[in-house]
Design an enzyme around this catalytic site. Structure first.
Site, short mmCIF file in Angstrom:
data_model
loop_
_atom_site.label_atom_id
_atom_site.label_comp_id
_atom_site.label_asym_id
_atom_site.label_seq_id
_atom_site.Cartn_x
_atom_site.Cartn_y
_atom_site.Cartn_z
N GLU A 54 0.83 -1.20 0.00
CA GLU A 54 0.00 0.00 0.00
C GLU A 54 0.87 1.26 0.00
OE1 GLU A 54 -2.49 -0.79 3.42
OE2 GLU A 54 -3.07 -2.71 2.56
N HIS A 101 -0.50 -0.21 16.08
CA HIS A 101 0.55 0.08 15.09
C HIS A 101 1.94 -0.04 15.72
CE1 HIS A 101 -2.86 1.71 12.90
NE2 HIS A 101 -2.13 1.92 11.87
N PHE A 136 2.35 -2.16 8.68
CA PHE A 136 2.60 -2.33 10.11
C PHE A 136 2.46 -3.80 10.46
CE2 PHE A 136 1.46 2.11 9.78
CZ PHE A 136 2.31 2.72 10.70
N ALA A 137 3.40 -4.28 11.26
CA ALA A 137 3.39 -5.71 11.60
C ALA A 137 2.13 -6.10 12.34
CB ALA A 137 4.62 -6.04 12.44
N ASP A 138 1.48 -5.13 12.97
CA ASP A 138 0.22 -5.40 13.66
C ASP A 138 -0.82 -5.97 12.69
OD1 ASP A 138 0.53 -3.29 16.28
OD2 ASP A 138 1.69 -2.88 14.48
N PHE A 139 -0.65 -5.68 11.39
CA PHE A 139 -1.63 -6.18 10.42
C PHE A 139 -1.42 -7.65 10.11
CE2 PHE A 139 -1.37 -1.60 8.52
CZ PHE A 139 -1.82 -1.08 9.73
N LEU A 180 -6.30 -1.80 -0.21
CA LEU A 180 -6.11 -1.98 1.22
C LEU A 180 -6.59 -3.39 1.60
CD1 LEU A 180 -7.24 0.75 3.80
CD2 LEU A 180 -6.56 -1.58 4.37
N GLU A 182 -4.61 -6.66 2.98
CA GLU A 182 -3.38 -7.36 3.33
C GLU A 182 -3.45 -8.87 3.10
OE1 GLU A 182 -4.71 -4.99 5.08
OE2 GLU A 182 -3.17 -3.44 5.19
C1 TPP Z 1 -5.54 -3.20 7.87
C2 TPP Z 1 -4.87 -1.87 7.71
N1 TPP Z 1 -4.16 -1.65 6.59
C3 TPP Z 1 -3.55 -0.47 6.40
C4 TPP Z 1 -3.62 0.51 7.36
C5 TPP Z 1 -2.90 1.83 7.17
N2 TPP Z 1 -3.90 2.83 6.82
C6 TPP Z 1 -4.41 3.65 7.76
S1 TPP Z 1 -5.61 4.63 7.14
C7 TPP Z 1 -5.43 3.94 5.61
C8 TPP Z 1 -6.30 4.38 4.48
C9 TPP Z 1 -7.74 4.25 4.84
O1 TPP Z 1 -8.50 4.65 3.76
P1 TPP Z 1 -10.05 4.81 3.93
O2 TPP Z 1 -10.62 3.56 4.49
O3 TPP Z 1 -10.58 5.27 2.63
O4 TPP Z 1 -10.23 5.92 5.05
P2 TPP Z 1 -9.82 7.46 4.97
O5 TPP Z 1 -8.49 7.59 5.60
O6 TPP Z 1 -9.84 7.87 3.56
O7 TPP Z 1 -10.86 8.15 5.78
C10 TPP Z 1 -4.44 2.99 5.59
C11 TPP Z 1 -4.02 2.24 4.40
C12 TPP Z 1 -4.34 0.22 8.54
N3 TPP Z 1 -4.41 1.07 9.54
N4 TPP Z 1 -4.98 -0.97 8.67
#
Ligand code: TPP
Ligand code: TPP
Ligand code: MG
Ligand code: MG
Lengths: 323, 336, 323, 336
Positions: free
Chosen positions: A29, A129, A83-86, A58, A60
């Site tokens: 991502e 995270h 993030f490894a938490d994922f 998005l 994983e």
């Molecule tokens: C499972 C997971 N993958 C990746 C992330 C990192 N991350 C945090 S916000 C985000 C984008 C989220 O997009 P969206 O759902 O459209 O929400 P927005 O931020 O646009 O409100 C990502 C990839 C995460 N927190 N959790």
């Protein structure tokens, strides 16, 4: 020698392996145009183009599952999971597919892939995270789990990880990305499975991983001031685990302190302690000490994170407890 | 002219033979199980054979399939010998992974069968990854991902299909809607009108078709294959069929359902249907039908004899193949 | 006393708790009309109706996630995840939500739920339906992990698990479902966190979990014939871990063998060994021995499974190695 | 008469005030961040405020919301005090979980805010479970599940929506399609025509609407709420909006996009839109606008003062609340 950061060392490893082998590609991502949220893959899109490095949805589980499938067809995917938490959402693809496919195919097809993930606590990340997840995966045959502590190792180990025909979980500590260290310009590989004695000593063995290696070295320096010579072993990988280096050190020092950032209980330190308590018990002059986080999720904010993550002082205290 | 119309008589006869062989294999292993004669618990595909045959007939060797737990036919049409499959059921060294895994998730690299997963739905993303490799390698091969209605409720279905849609990957999703996920009928785990409509949300076509009509399946898959090879992306095919046996041989056929429903579907059996069709069109004769049955029966008995004579798995190899061989410059210190 | 199987004991616990507390309900795949693939929930639909026990779609992440949500709203869900191997697809909901929600809410709302899963090897299941996953979860603060070995414990521990306000992973060994044992008809609860000395002895301590408790007892019987008196401790839960019972036993015996079905390396036995090597090193008269599966996925078929799963003979051998 | 038409002038003024307050909060924390004044990294919801306000206005206290990482407004409208939220940004003991968690996934049991997840999409199934509880408890409360376009690609979206559809649960899925998942535009992670169409495959309605029109959101949510409370099941609302700031304050607004796009969307800002609408309709005056701004400004400065004066989290409480208190008859031997 040239000093560069872990971030740059990892990027160099990726770049060199992508140049060397057309089948290496990167997905994850926000890694392509943006260069990754930790900027590790910055600039690679310009050199290699969108077939060799691209952004995914998005998803994983699909990232790791697709990496397995692509690996089975002869590619060498390096997947970034931010993030490894994922790990929780990609766990099945890791433990049940990547780890087992060579076995299930009777050795016909393995999955040569690397999953790069940022782990470890920082003040602003919060409990989802910041986890150190290595022990979630440490009981899964088929996996290889690498945790570099220096730019040199990060580069050399990642190159080995990309080249081995087996799946590798490559855990990068987010607070190490900016850390600088010597990295030669000439080509090299660090074999996975060989621990590194980062500082020799003869009074106590400190076994550590990732960010904790620096803290152990710091502790060793203050102990030296008090005349205690600590040997610091950086495991570099927990699977394979370099038992020989640990045992040889404990044979010499008679004392063992194990340090990791994950909570002590159920953490990988137990494995190290067990190996020593089985194979080198007779050499132990004092109880084994483990240093790790307390039994709590990782908190938010500088104050609590500082209290949570093992410090040099914690390590010094544990060393003193072995005396 | 449809793809099915272009099939020769020879093709049709061959497809029919596959159907008969798969059914005979499935029925025979169920019999063997009932007599405690085999190690592997059969998850019979009886009634669903037309899907695997229609989908795999006409694939290239290089095209990859990812069978589900119930796509026995894919192994056959992709060329895995009957003997090897049967040896797997007997847990012999000549079976899947030298007897170290069960046969219903076996792979065969050379023949284009990828190792499946006992984690239902998980192989969907793996198939998508294989298709990604073809795209990156600029090959025009494709992947056929088989899975059930139950699997379509897993997160991996969603992530896999979306991923494939975004990258327009050469993959055909063959959803075998056989009415059940184990004992749970589709009506209890699904509230939509059909599964095919889900494809819209991933940006590619979804088609619902009669999974008991081998030619309809063939046609739909070939159409999807042309799309895939041309770089136009995936297709979701919902093949409507019915599981004629229990979820596995531990479950009587009548478990959690009415036998009348089973009977109604047996009347729409895909094999009888093709047989009657070919007989009516004069492509085969009653004599030919008997010959096929006899040949197939002999092939299966031969496989059973082979399996029985084969060696059991080697205990000394218990920890073999946990890792692929690697150079000591890369990894040291593996222990078993 | 009345003898019933583990399966029946678990069902009794579910029934009694459902009668006692309206907020207890069961969900999972094929558990209602069919009664569960191991027939644990057979008959409960007839008594409690479709609001208290129902089948879900094939969606383990949603099953556990929904259990968390329902628990937060005052329900007491008992979710069945057929096979513990499916932890991989429900991992995130377990480790990142169930385990952390009390902490994240500052103690306002906890998730009182139980996830029941069948684990362990049997000959016909293959590598995706046979794993012992406890160590995947053992480093996650907030979780409670229970592994009963007898019908009595299964019933009493499950009742405690349902009543505690915290999330519990309840691991049922599939080969124990048919095992019979004494179960009183009167109401009782077995507190989670208290190990049970299943057989007293003074020459060696054998710590075991789940199916391995029986094997340890078998080994203890053959050792007794040779005059070696083994104490067998059934941990019953690995989180909390009853350190006191282990330490007291090792203090007495001076020898420790740890047995679990998961692979030795990275398994929970390391934690037990570490606790002893830290807190009771001085009592140890011999190296700690661990018994577990080899470093391989679980194979398919009787022959290989028999070779894979630790046997009484393996335990006896390990005990002899401590002498 | 639509639900929006039934709103009184007082309601409209209150909704407007919420919009202004949320925006002011977001802008102010971004300023504070730029000056290194706060611990928490803001993930600003500027531009998306109408969704939270439209969705939460008119909910019951008992109705539960599950905000995403960017649904700041839900905290406000559900009644979490500005002071508490601000204290969270400062990582103070008076903030979320006594300062042990970041504020953007905080919960508040009494006010109907469930603890979210930093694992994007994961809270969807949790919200579904809360709705399941309402169904089992025969209460006619409902759950509003907020999440983004990125989250809609996670397996949990699929499993959660299917689960809710099968059991016809009282849950409203509010998908905030703000054009991006971090730096990745929707066009790169999605190939379908819209997200709303996905609802069909779960057996309930999906509607795409203008997420910058607070009354349109209110109306759609109230319609869905009536359905939900009547036991007719879930609704998916795709609210089209735009993220006016970077993914978080580490990222400049122009990261991976053209500023012209941002400007175009700013011209469609939901707050200016409502303000102009209310001014035109004579519901508010320019004076009133100034008063609201002043009041809101004061409220925020008060919250900042409160946060600054608050105590930091207590190190001694590091391991507090890992487990809820439990009787020793049930569990013994917890250690920290
Ligand atoms: C499972 C997971 N993958 C990746 C992330 C990192 N991350 C945090 S916000 C985000 C984008 C989220 O997009 P969206 O759902 O459209 O929400 P927005 O931020 O646009 O409100 C990502 C990839 C995460 N927190 N959790
Ligand atoms: C993730 C997961 N959940 C549950 C199971 C247990 N299980 C095996 S097959 C099956 C039903 C599968 O249904 P479907 O996908 O329709 O395939 P079918 O058996 O009907 O061919 C279930 C629930 C599993 N193997 N994996
Ligand atoms: Mg099915
Ligand atoms: Mg978004």
């Amino acid at each position: 020698m040239r000093e560069i950061t872990c971030r740059d060392a990892i990027r160099e490893a990726l770049r060199e392996e992508m140049r060397r082998d057309d089948s290496v590609f990167l997905m994850g991502e926000d890694i392509a145009e943006y260069g990754g949220i930790f900027k590790v893959t910055d600039g690679l899109l310009a050199e290699f183009g969108p077939d060799r490095i691209f952004d995914t949805p998005l998803s994983e589980s699909a990232i790791v599952g697709a990496a397995v499938g692509a690996a089975l067809m002869g590619m060498r995917p390096v997947a970034e999971v931010m993030f490894a938490d994922f790990t929780g959402v990609a766990m099945d693809a890791i433990v049940n597919h990547a780890a087992k496919v060579n076995y299930m195919s009777g050795g016909e097809t393995s999955a040569p892939l690397v999953v790069r993930m940022a782990y470890g606590a920082g003040p602003r990340w919060g409990c989802h995270h910041t986890q150190s997840v290595e022990s979630w995966l440490a009981n899964v045959p088929g996996l290889t789990i690498v945790m570099p502590a220096t730019p040199y190792d990060a580069k050399g180990l990642l190159k080995a990880a990309i080249r081995t025909p087996n799946p590798v979980i490559f855990l990068e500590h987010k607070l190490l990305y900016g850390k600088k260290g010597d990295v030669p310009e000439a080509e090299y590989v660090v074999p996975i499975g060989k621990a590194d004695v980062k500082r020799p000593g003869d009074a106590v063995t400190i076994v550590a991983t990732g960010l904790m290696v620096d803290r152990a070295l710091g502790a060793a320096r203050s102990l030296a001031a008090d005349g205690i010579s600590a040997e610091v072993i950086d495991l570099r990988s927990i699977q394979p685990l370099d038992e020989d280096t640990i045992l040889a050190s404990v044979e010499k020092t008679g004392r063992l302190v194990i340090v990791h950032e994950a909570p002590v209980r159920g953490g990988f330190g137990g494995e190290v302690a067990a190996v020593v308590a089985t194979k080198a018990l007779g050499y132990l002059d004092a109880p084994i000490q483990r240093v790790g986080a307390p039994w709590s999720p990782v908190p938010f904010g500088q104050i609590l994170v500082d209290a949570y993550v093992p410090s040099e002082a914690d390590i010094v205290r544990a060393v003193r407890a072995t005396r | 002219m449809s793809y099915a119309d272009q099939l020769t008589e020879k093709d049709l006869i061959q497809m029919y033979r596959w159907l008969v062989l798969i059914r005979a294999f499935e029925d025979r292993v169920c019999e063997l199980w009932a007599k405690a004669g085999i190690m592997e618990l059969p998850h019979g595909s009886q009634g669903q054979e037309a899907i695997a045959v229609g989908a795999c007939y006409g694939l290239r060797r290089e095209d990859q399939v990812l069978p589900s737990l119930r796509t026995r036919g894919a192994f056959f049409v992709k060329g895995i010998p009957t003997r090897v499959q049967m040896a797997g059921m007997f847990n012999k060294r000549t079976g899947a992974a030298e007897g170290r895994t069960s046969s219903h998730h076996m792979g065969d690299a050379g023949r284009g069968v990828l190792v499946g997963s006992g984690i239902i739905g998980a192989s969907i993303t793996v198939g998508v990854g294989a298709a990604l490799a073809f795209r990156l390698q600029r090959k025009d091969h494709l992947v056929v991902n088989f899975f059930g209605d139950g699997a379509a409720q897993r997160g991996d279905f969603h992530e896999g299909l979306n991923f494939a849609g975004v990258f327009k990957l050469p993959v055909i999703f063959v959803l075998e809607n056989n009415g059940f996920a184990e004992m749970t009928p589709v009506s209890k785990h699904f509230a939509g009108p059909d599964f095919a409509c889900r494809a819209e949300g991933y940006g590619f076509p979804g088609i619902r078709l009669d999974g008991n009509d081998v030619l309809a399946v063939y046609d739909a898959v070939q159409t999807a294959a042309a799309r895939a090879r041309a770089g136009e992306g995936p297709t979701l095919l919902e093949c409507v069929t019915y599981r004629q046996r229990g979820h596995c041989e531990n479950n009587p056929i009548a478990t959690c359902r009415e036998m009348s429903e089973v009977e109604a579907w047996r009347a729409r059996d895909p094999i009888a249907r093709m047989r009657n069709d070919l007989l009516q069109r004069g492509i085969i004769t009653g004599e030919h039908v008997a010959t096929v049955d006899a040949e197939v029966g002999a092939e299966i008995e031969d496989a059973i004899a082979f399996a029985e004579e084969s060696l059991p798995p080697a205990v000394d190899d218990l920890c073999k193949d946990v890792y692929a061989a690697e150079s000591s410059e890369l990894v040291v210190g593996r222990r078993s």
